[in-house]
Structure formats: C-alpha cells, structure tokens
Design a protein around this motif. Structure first.
Motif, short mmCIF file in Angstrom:
data_model
loop_
_atom_site.label_atom_id
_atom_site.label_comp_id
_atom_site.label_asym_id
_atom_site.label_seq_id
_atom_site.Cartn_x
_atom_site.Cartn_y
_atom_site.Cartn_z
N ASN A 5 0.83 -1.20 0.00
CA ASN A 5 0.00 0.00 0.00
C ASN A 5 0.87 1.25 0.00
N ASN A 6 0.69 2.08 -1.03
CA ASN A 6 1.31 3.41 -1.10
C ASN A 6 2.81 3.39 -0.80
N LEU A 7 3.50 2.45 -1.43
CA LEU A 7 4.95 2.33 -1.23
C LEU A 7 5.66 3.46 -1.96
N LYS A 8 6.53 4.14 -1.22
CA LYS A 8 7.40 5.16 -1.80
C LYS A 8 8.84 4.73 -1.52
N ALA A 9 9.72 4.96 -2.49
CA ALA A 9 11.12 4.61 -2.31
C ALA A 9 12.00 5.68 -2.94
N LYS A 10 13.02 6.10 -2.19
CA LYS A 10 13.96 7.10 -2.69
C LYS A 10 15.38 6.63 -2.41
N VAL A 11 16.30 7.08 -3.26
CA VAL A 11 17.73 6.97 -2.98
C VAL A 11 18.26 8.40 -2.98
N GLY A 12 18.64 8.87 -1.80
CA GLY A 12 19.00 10.28 -1.68
C GLY A 12 17.78 11.14 -1.98
N LYS A 14 16.51 11.23 -5.06
CA LYS A 14 15.87 10.67 -6.25
C LYS A 14 14.72 9.76 -5.88
N SER A 15 13.52 10.12 -6.32
CA SER A 15 12.33 9.31 -6.07
C SER A 15 12.22 8.22 -7.14
N ILE A 16 12.03 6.97 -6.71
CA ILE A 16 11.98 5.85 -7.66
C ILE A 16 10.59 5.22 -7.71
N LEU A 17 10.01 4.93 -6.55
CA LEU A 17 8.63 4.41 -6.50
C LEU A 17 7.74 5.46 -5.84
N SER A 41 13.31 -3.10 -10.80
CA SER A 41 14.32 -3.77 -9.98
C SER A 41 14.34 -3.22 -8.56
N THR A 42 14.04 -1.95 -8.41
CA THR A 42 13.94 -1.37 -7.06
C THR A 42 12.87 -2.09 -6.26
N LEU A 43 11.74 -2.38 -6.89
CA LEU A 43 10.66 -3.10 -6.21
C LEU A 43 11.14 -4.47 -5.74
N SER A 44 11.81 -5.22 -6.62
CA SER A 44 12.27 -6.56 -6.23
C SER A 44 13.32 -6.47 -5.12
N ASN A 45 14.19 -5.47 -5.18
CA ASN A 45 15.21 -5.29 -4.14
C ASN A 45 14.58 -5.01 -2.78
#
Length: 244
Positions: A5-12, A14-17, A41-45
C-alpha cells in the motif's frame, strides 16, 4: 499473500517508487512490465530486503509487516528472488550452497534437515527436470557458467527451496529460446494454489510460456495500467508510450 500500500522509495533525493500499490493472492502469477528506469528492480530489491532505500508505506506478507523482517527472515518465511544478474561466488561449491540454503530454511520452519543422501536424490531429480548439467553442481557457484546456465541455476534453487512467493527479476534477459522454455517449465512446475509469482520483465515473450493472471504496467514509479495477459500483447504492439 502480499499486500503493498502506497509504497514510496527514494535513494537520496531521487524518487523511484511513488504510491505503488499491489495485491497478490495465493496461487496468482503477476507480471510487471515497464521501461528502463521505471522502478522494477527497485521493487524486487525492496521486497527481498536490500538496504540503501529510504522507504515509506506498507508491505504485508501473509499479514506480517515485511519491513520488520531482515533479509534472511524473509527467505525463511518463503520469499525468493531470482536475480537479473546472478553473481559468481568463487570458493563456494554449488551443491553445498544449495544443501545449506535448503536446510537453513527447513530448520527455521521446524522441519527435519535433509541428510546428504536425501539431498542428493532431490537435487538429481530437480536437475533432470530442468535439464541442468549435474556436473556443474560440483563447480564453484556460477563461476564459468554461461548467462543461461546462471539463470537455470537460479530456477534450480527456486525449485529446491519451493518458496511461497517467487520474484523473478528479468530472469528472461539474455536467454536463448531453449533456455527460456526450460526456465518457464521450472516456473510452471511450481505453480500451485499456495505458490505465487511476481515476474518482472521487459518483454512479452516470457509470458508466452508462463501465463500470468494479471499484467501491470509500471511507469514513473507507479502502476499506470493493469489487465490480463492481453495487456502484454498490447504492449508488444504499441509500446509503453502507445498505451492510453
């Protein structure tokens, strides 16, 4: 099985998901397709427990908060990741690696560990089913293997471990048609009412052999369209930019 649900992912910075949501029920096969850089690939990681991402939102695996589990614990619970680029691990015998992995998971589940003869019988059976050269079981893990052999080895691991949720991160990349069919055969052999799959791919060709229940298009970090197997065919014809 898996609820995101509402997954957000960033590196530094940089927003990816971005507000990524997905629901996978037991026995379902979901395919995620998308262009380079869309976040596949970010999702799988993240699902497998790789560090280095700033994440928010919710992921539940069989009702358990996935973020509360370390990578090893996720494997014990039944999550498996087949890598896009399997690593060579010099000094680690393939047979010993497989036996140790299986028995670690069996021990975590309170099951009896397999002895050498029991494991040998199992690995020989699975290798034969996948047309995996048994001679390579005595070699160092993935060392000197071709790209196709490395991918077959990933599917052999999956077949032996029999996970509840298998995540295939572009397992079809770099495979010739025979290797692709063998990989698909291994996946299809594991399709049962309690085993689910998340297949991440660029191309529709893998889905000719592994029929998904649901296909999702991932663009700019979120699912922009979902459908049945026909959506993959539409993508093949129109490309991602051609989707409405």
């Amino acid at each position: 099985m898996l609820k995101i649900n509402n997954l957000k992912a960033k590196v530094g910075e940089k927003s990816i998901l971005n507000d990524f949501s997905l629901d996978i029920k037991p026995g379902e096969v979901h395919a995620i397709m998308g262009p380079n850089g869309s976040g596949k690939s970010t999702l799988s990681n993240i699902l497998s427990g790789k560090k280095g991402y700033d994440v928010s939102g919710e992921i539940k695996f069989e009702g358990i908060d996935l973020f509360s589990l370390e990578t090893e614990e996720r494997a014990h619970k039944g999550i498996f990741l087949a890598f896009q680029y399997p690593l060579e691990i010099p000094g680690v015998n393939t047979n010993i690696f497989l036996k140790t992995s299986l028995n670690a998971i069996r021990k975590a589940r309170g099951e009896k560990e397999l002895d050498a003869l029991e494991f040998l019988k199992l690995v020989k059976q699975k290798s034969k089913e996948l047309k995996f050269d048994e001679e390579k079981l005595n070699r160092q893990l993935n060392v000197g293997f071709s790209g196709g052999e490395k991918k077959k080895n990933e599917i052999l691991q999956m077949s032996i471990l029999n996970p509840k949720l298998s995540i295939l991160d572009e397992t079809d990349s770099g495979l010739d048609i025979d290797a692709l069919k063998t990989v698909a055969q291994g996946v299809n052999a594991l399709r049962k009412k309690n085993n689910s799959f998340l297949i991440i791919t660029h191309y529709q060709r893998l889905l000719d052999y592994i029929k998904p229940d649901h296909v999702h298009v991932l663009m700019n970090g979120k699912i922009t369209k979902s459908g049945g197997p026909e959506l993959a065919l539409e993508l093949e014809k129109k490309g991602y930019e051609g989707l409405n």
